[in-house]
Design an enzyme around this catalytic site. Sequence first.
Site, PDB file in Angstrom:
ATOM      1  N   TYR A  55       0.944  -1.113  -0.133  1.00  0.00           N
ATOM      2  CA  TYR A  55      -0.167  -0.099   0.092  1.00  0.00           C
ATOM      3  C   TYR A  55       0.968   1.385  -0.007  1.00  0.00           C
ATOM      4  O   TYR A  55       0.632   2.222  -0.774  1.00  0.00           O
ATOM      5  CB  TYR A  55      -0.981  -0.135   1.083  1.00  0.00           C
ATOM      6  CG  TYR A  55      -1.880   1.353   1.323  1.00  0.00           C
ATOM      7  CD1 TYR A  55      -2.763   1.694   0.380  1.00  0.00           C
ATOM      8  CD2 TYR A  55      -1.603   2.169   2.363  1.00  0.00           C
ATOM      9  CE1 TYR A  55      -3.462   2.913   0.401  1.00  0.00           C
ATOM     10  CE2 TYR A  55      -2.556   3.175   2.682  1.00  0.00           C
ATOM     11  CZ  TYR A  55      -3.317   3.655   1.546  1.00  0.00           C
ATOM     12  OH  TYR A  55      -4.030   4.672   1.571  1.00  0.00           O
ATOM     13  N   ARG A  81     -11.897  12.783   0.973  1.00  0.00           N
ATOM     14  CA  ARG A  81     -12.871  11.983   1.773  1.00  0.00           C
ATOM     15  C   ARG A  81     -14.247  11.973   0.870  1.00  0.00           C
ATOM     16  O   ARG A  81     -14.715  10.719   1.063  1.00  0.00           O
ATOM     17  CB  ARG A  81     -13.375  12.576   3.180  1.00  0.00           C
ATOM     18  CG  ARG A  81     -11.958  12.782   4.012  1.00  0.00           C
ATOM     19  CD  ARG A  81     -11.477  11.261   4.503  1.00  0.00           C
ATOM     20  NE  ARG A  81     -10.190  11.482   5.080  1.00  0.00           N
ATOM     21  CZ  ARG A  81      -9.372  10.544   5.532  1.00  0.00           C
ATOM     22  NH1 ARG A  81      -9.802   9.389   5.359  1.00  0.00           N
ATOM     23  NH2 ARG A  81      -8.419  10.845   6.292  1.00  0.00           N
ATOM     24  N   GLU A 133     -13.994  -1.069   5.969  1.00  0.00           N
ATOM     25  CA  GLU A 133     -14.051   0.092   5.137  1.00  0.00           C
ATOM     26  C   GLU A 133     -15.422   0.063   4.667  1.00  0.00           C
ATOM     27  O   GLU A 133     -15.838  -1.047   4.182  1.00  0.00           O
ATOM     28  CB  GLU A 133     -13.019   0.047   4.291  1.00  0.00           C
ATOM     29  CG  GLU A 133     -12.848   1.220   3.623  1.00  0.00           C
ATOM     30  CD  GLU A 133     -11.480   1.333   2.673  1.00  0.00           C
ATOM     31  OE1 GLU A 133     -10.413   1.152   3.328  1.00  0.00           O
ATOM     32  OE2 GLU A 133     -11.396   1.673   1.569  1.00  0.00           O
TER      33      GLU A 133
HETATM   34  C1  3EB Z   1      -8.010   5.809   5.597  1.00  0.00           C
HETATM   35  O1  3EB Z   1      -8.802   6.530   6.082  1.00  0.00           O
HETATM   36  C2  3EB Z   1      -8.460   4.479   5.324  1.00  0.00           C
HETATM   37  O2  3EB Z   1      -5.585   5.234  -0.368  1.00  0.00           O
HETATM   38  O3  3EB Z   1      -7.401   5.563  -1.844  1.00  0.00           O
HETATM   39  C3  3EB Z   1      -9.612   4.928   2.568  1.00  0.00           C
HETATM   40  C4  3EB Z   1      -9.778   5.445   1.179  1.00  0.00           C
HETATM   41  C5  3EB Z   1      -8.092   4.551   2.847  1.00  0.00           C
HETATM   42  C6  3EB Z   1      -8.840   5.699   0.212  1.00  0.00           C
HETATM   43  C7  3EB Z   1      -6.715   5.330  -0.517  1.00  0.00           C
HETATM   44  C8  3EB Z   1      -7.468   4.761   1.617  1.00  0.00           C
HETATM   45  C9  3EB Z   1      -7.713   5.200   0.426  1.00  0.00           C
HETATM   46  O4  3EB Z   1      -7.053   6.213   5.556  1.00  0.00           O
HETATM   47  C10 3EB Z   1      -8.037   3.931   4.094  1.00  0.00           C
END
Ligand code: 3EB
Length: 337
Positions: free
Chosen positions: A148, A222, A331
């Site tokens: 990741y 977000r 998630e």
């Molecule tokens: C977070 O809040 C959880 O890397 O595109 C959520 C949504 C998360 C998108 C991304 C990662 C991603 O960090 C992980």
Amino acid sequence: MATVIVEGVEGIAAACRLWAGPGRLAPPSVLAGELLAAVGYGEGELPPDAGVAVAVPNAVLGGEPWLELWPAASPPVTGRAGPLAYAHDGRLLFGTGRLPIAGGAEPAAHALFSGLLALAAAHGYPHLLRVWNYLPGINEERDGLEVYRSFNLGRARAWVSHYGLAAERRFCASSAVGAPGEELLVCFLAARAPGRHVENPRQLAAWRYPPRYGPVGPSFSRLTVAPPGLGPCCFLSGTASVVGHATRHAGDPVAQLAETRENIGRALAAAANHGPERWRSGLGALAFAKVYLRRPADLGGVRAGLASHLAAGQPVLYLEADICRADLLLEIEGVAL
Ligand code: 3EB
């Protein structure tokens, strides 16, 4: 039981259709007309004449396969560019691509994101609204770095090469979850006019996460509210039990779910300042809700924890997937209409 479960009325909402059940059984009314894209979750054939067709490799937990259909407003123009395939209809461009990851995901992420940013711009859809990422071995170390984290390096490098330092203002709603196989799969949706990217006041902007989470932060917002003309439509990023930058409730799926619900409520309430009031209702506003679960055994508890927060008949798809932090168990993402 197979039923048509969502059909919106306006803009993108009118363009989205969801079918829960084996693809070959989908009735003509579901498959009617030209399709910009078809995304399949779980076993089943994809409509052969969709502009773009993608099979998401993750296992569906405890339910029917899903077909997510994005009908075209006019006959779609399709094409290929390197590892990417795309279709556009004058309003939206839907694209997808996959590349193997070997020593790490950085080269594949860089190639896919450079390619998708360039092709979306070249065809007149320079504004990304949503990216879905599926990463093999997401929490495994390859060449000394978690997959990741190497993905984040390649993705960020592509955004910055394309937009320079203003890139973070362009980051769109995204999700990044684990996937079986050895290929990084990316799907994306882009528009002619800019969407509005919204942050969650409870969470640090992901691109500002401190270095303990990796050498560069994740490049996403977000939420992204679709531009005017595409209807009231808001893409909610993958949302997890993260407050500020910290994971909450490691090891406890039910508590992570409650924290995630709180995050979704706050994020949608922030987006509702530019959209319909119903987005304030949180989870209930999601027409396409997907829950990614690291451990299939948590399905019962998570389902029970969601039940009282969903509207009657609201479709929720549960997919088995590792989450981008090893201590996150679930998630949730979706599209609020
Ligand atoms: C977070 O809040 C959880 O890397 O595109 C959520 C949504 C998360 C998108 C991304 C990662 C991603 O960090 C992980």
